[in-house]
Design an enzyme around this catalytic site. Structure first.
Site, PDB file in Angstrom:
ATOM      1  N   LYS A 221       0.827  -1.216   0.000  1.00 58.45           N
ATOM      2  CA  LYS A 221       0.000   0.000   0.000  1.00 58.45           C
ATOM      3  C   LYS A 221       0.858   1.260   0.000  1.00 58.45           C
ATOM      4  O   LYS A 221       2.041   1.227   0.280  1.00 58.45           O
ATOM      5  CB  LYS A 221      -0.950  -0.046   1.192  1.00 58.45           C
ATOM      6  CG  LYS A 221      -2.004  -1.144   0.969  1.00 58.45           C
ATOM      7  CD  LYS A 221      -3.339  -0.811   1.529  1.00 58.45           C
ATOM      8  CE  LYS A 221      -4.359  -1.856   1.063  1.00 58.45           C
ATOM      9  NZ  LYS A 221      -5.170  -2.342   2.163  1.00 58.45           N
ATOM     10  N   ARG A 261      -3.568 -10.063   4.853  1.00 57.28           N
ATOM     11  CA  ARG A 261      -4.005 -10.127   3.445  1.00 57.28           C
ATOM     12  C   ARG A 261      -2.852  -9.608   2.599  1.00 57.28           C
ATOM     13  O   ARG A 261      -2.484  -8.430   2.720  1.00 57.28           O
ATOM     14  CB  ARG A 261      -5.259  -9.277   3.279  1.00 57.28           C
ATOM     15  CG  ARG A 261      -5.853  -9.287   1.878  1.00 57.28           C
ATOM     16  CD  ARG A 261      -7.097  -8.406   1.819  1.00 57.28           C
ATOM     17  NE  ARG A 261      -7.668  -8.397   0.482  1.00 57.28           N
ATOM     18  CZ  ARG A 261      -7.250  -7.624  -0.514  1.00 57.28           C
ATOM     19  NH1 ARG A 261      -6.263  -6.783  -0.333  1.00 57.28           N
ATOM     20  NH2 ARG A 261      -7.827  -7.690  -1.699  1.00 57.28           N
TER      21      ARG A 261
HETATM   22  N1  HH2 Z   1      -7.410  -3.788   0.595  1.00 61.74           N
HETATM   23  C1  HH2 Z   1      -7.743  -3.811  -0.710  1.00 61.74           C
HETATM   24  C2  HH2 Z   1      -8.846  -4.544  -1.148  1.00 61.74           C
HETATM   25  N2  HH2 Z   1      -9.584  -5.275  -0.283  1.00 61.74           N
HETATM   26  N3  HH2 Z   1      -9.988  -6.024   1.912  1.00 61.74           N
HETATM   27  C3  HH2 Z   1      -9.664  -6.023   3.215  1.00 61.74           C
HETATM   28  N4  HH2 Z   1     -10.371  -6.749   4.089  1.00 61.74           N
HETATM   29  N5  HH2 Z   1      -8.593  -5.311   3.693  1.00 61.74           N
HETATM   30  C4  HH2 Z   1      -7.829  -4.534   2.882  1.00 61.74           C
HETATM   31  O1  HH2 Z   1      -6.881  -3.881   3.378  1.00 61.74           O
HETATM   32  C5  HH2 Z   1      -8.146  -4.514   1.481  1.00 61.74           C
HETATM   33  C6  HH2 Z   1      -9.252  -5.280   1.026  1.00 61.74           C
HETATM   34  C7  HH2 Z   1      -6.903  -3.063  -1.697  1.00 61.74           C
HETATM   35  O2  HH2 Z   1      -5.832  -3.843  -2.145  1.00 61.74           O
HETATM   36  P1  HH2 Z   1      -5.822  -4.670  -3.526  1.00 61.74           P
HETATM   37  O3  HH2 Z   1      -6.912  -5.688  -3.556  1.00 61.74           O
HETATM   38  O4  HH2 Z   1      -4.482  -5.185  -3.770  1.00 61.74           O
HETATM   39  O5  HH2 Z   1      -6.040  -3.556  -4.620  1.00 61.74           O
HETATM   40  P2  HH2 Z   1      -7.281  -3.160  -5.517  1.00 61.74           P
HETATM   41  O6  HH2 Z   1      -8.383  -2.768  -4.597  1.00 61.74           O
HETATM   42  O7  HH2 Z   1      -6.758  -2.023  -6.353  1.00 61.74           O
HETATM   43  O8  HH2 Z   1      -7.679  -4.359  -6.339  1.00 61.74           O
END
Ligand code: HH2
Length: 284
Positions: A221, A261
């Site tokens: 992040k 995660r």
């Molecule tokens: N962060 C993201 C998405 N979903 N869910 C939970 N529970 N906690 C988090 O910190 C979280 C989440 C964002 O990360 P990522 O899925 O890698 O990116 P994107 O939303 O751009 O697909």
């Protein structure tokens, strides 16, 4: 401590690694890499080989400024992957805030609903309650993905996040969802400043006071980017933030998080193996 999910009682006495599978063209760190079902499934299999305990499959990016994805498009992205992923022998989570996607995923046998909106969309809490058995992760977000970084929350984030998470859990408990089905997440990067994100890690013990297992999502992040930037004109790209992300995941676990995660499963699993050895030798 266990997390009750559709098919699995996940033992949280040891920290668990949730591997991220983004079936999206535009996720902030891996957008487009696993955007079709065969590529996403190959990625699922790779994460399992690397030691993931849970797979988290999502079809809409929540990166700051991301546009919402129509329901039909999100279903078309995630359902073919979920249909196969539920045969892989591990708990499968669906990362969505849309009740229509939750319902369809649960109908296919998904084990967990992971919602960055903490079930605040109309019908979402009911979909989870009606199912009667799935696990759920309730995450704190300030604002929405389109605006959250231009207007982050003000003041001390820790008590505000704690209050929100406690209330979200209580709302769900009122719908007769068992406590053991619920996990809470401070929502790192979702409408918080860099300092607020790190305060949520430094003082994570205050969030544990809610009495639910905690999930922490630090992987790649922008706060990790900010910490790594130093004097450089721009922060390192998301894929260059692995060691920083692993450090944050490890500190989250050391401070009581039960699930991390992550994108980089292999590196995180290695770090946790060392953590476990130290832990085994610690004085009680
Ligand atoms: N962060 C993201 C998405 N979903 N869910 C939970 N529970 N906690 C988090 O910190 C979280 C989440 C964002 O990360 P990522 O899925 O890698 O990116 P994107 O939303 O751009 O697909």
């Amino acid at each position: 401590m266990q997390w009750s999910t559709t098919r699995f009682q996940i033992d949280l006495s040891a920290p668990r690694v949730m591997g991220i599978v983004n079936v999206t063209p535009d996720s902030f760190s891996d957008g487009g890499r696993h955007a079709d079902a065969p590529a996403a499934l190959r990625h699922c299999e790779r994460l399992l080989k690397e030691g993931a305990d849970i797979l988290d499959i999502g079809g809409e990016s929540t990166r700051p400024g991301s546009p919402p994805v129509p329901l039909a498009e999100e279903l078309a992205r995630v359902l073919p992957v979920l249909r196969e992923a539920v045969r892989l022998g591990v708990p499968v989570s669906v990362d969505t805030y849309k009740p229509g996607v939750m319902q369809a995923a649960l109908d296919l046998g998904a084990d967990i609903v992971n919602d960055v909106w903490a079930l605040r969309q109309p019908g979402a809490a009911e979909a989870v309650a009606r199912h009667g058995a799935c696990g759920v992760c309730l995450m704190h977000m300030h604002g929405d993905p389109r605006t959250m970084q231009s207007a982050p929350m003000a003041g001390d984030a820790v008590p505000q996040v704690l209050l929100f998470l406690e209330q979200s859990a209580q709302n769900l408990r009122r719908l007769e969802v068992e406590k053991t089905r619920i996990v809470l997440d401070p929502g790192i990067g979702f409408g918080k400043t860099v300092a607020q994100n790190f305060a949520l890690l430094a003082r994570q013990d205050e969030l544990l006071a809610a009495g639910y297992p905690l999930l922490a999502g630090w992987s790649r992040k922008s706060s990790i980017g900010a910490a790594l930037q130093g004097d450089a004109p721009v922060p390192p790209a998301a894929a260059e933030r692995v060691a920083g992300s692993v450090a944050a995941a490890l500190m989250a676990v050391e401070r009581g998080a039960r699930i991390v995660r992550v994108h980089d499963v292999r590196d995180t699993v290695q770090a946790l193996a060392v953590w476990r050895q130290v832990r085994a030798q610690a004085r009680r």
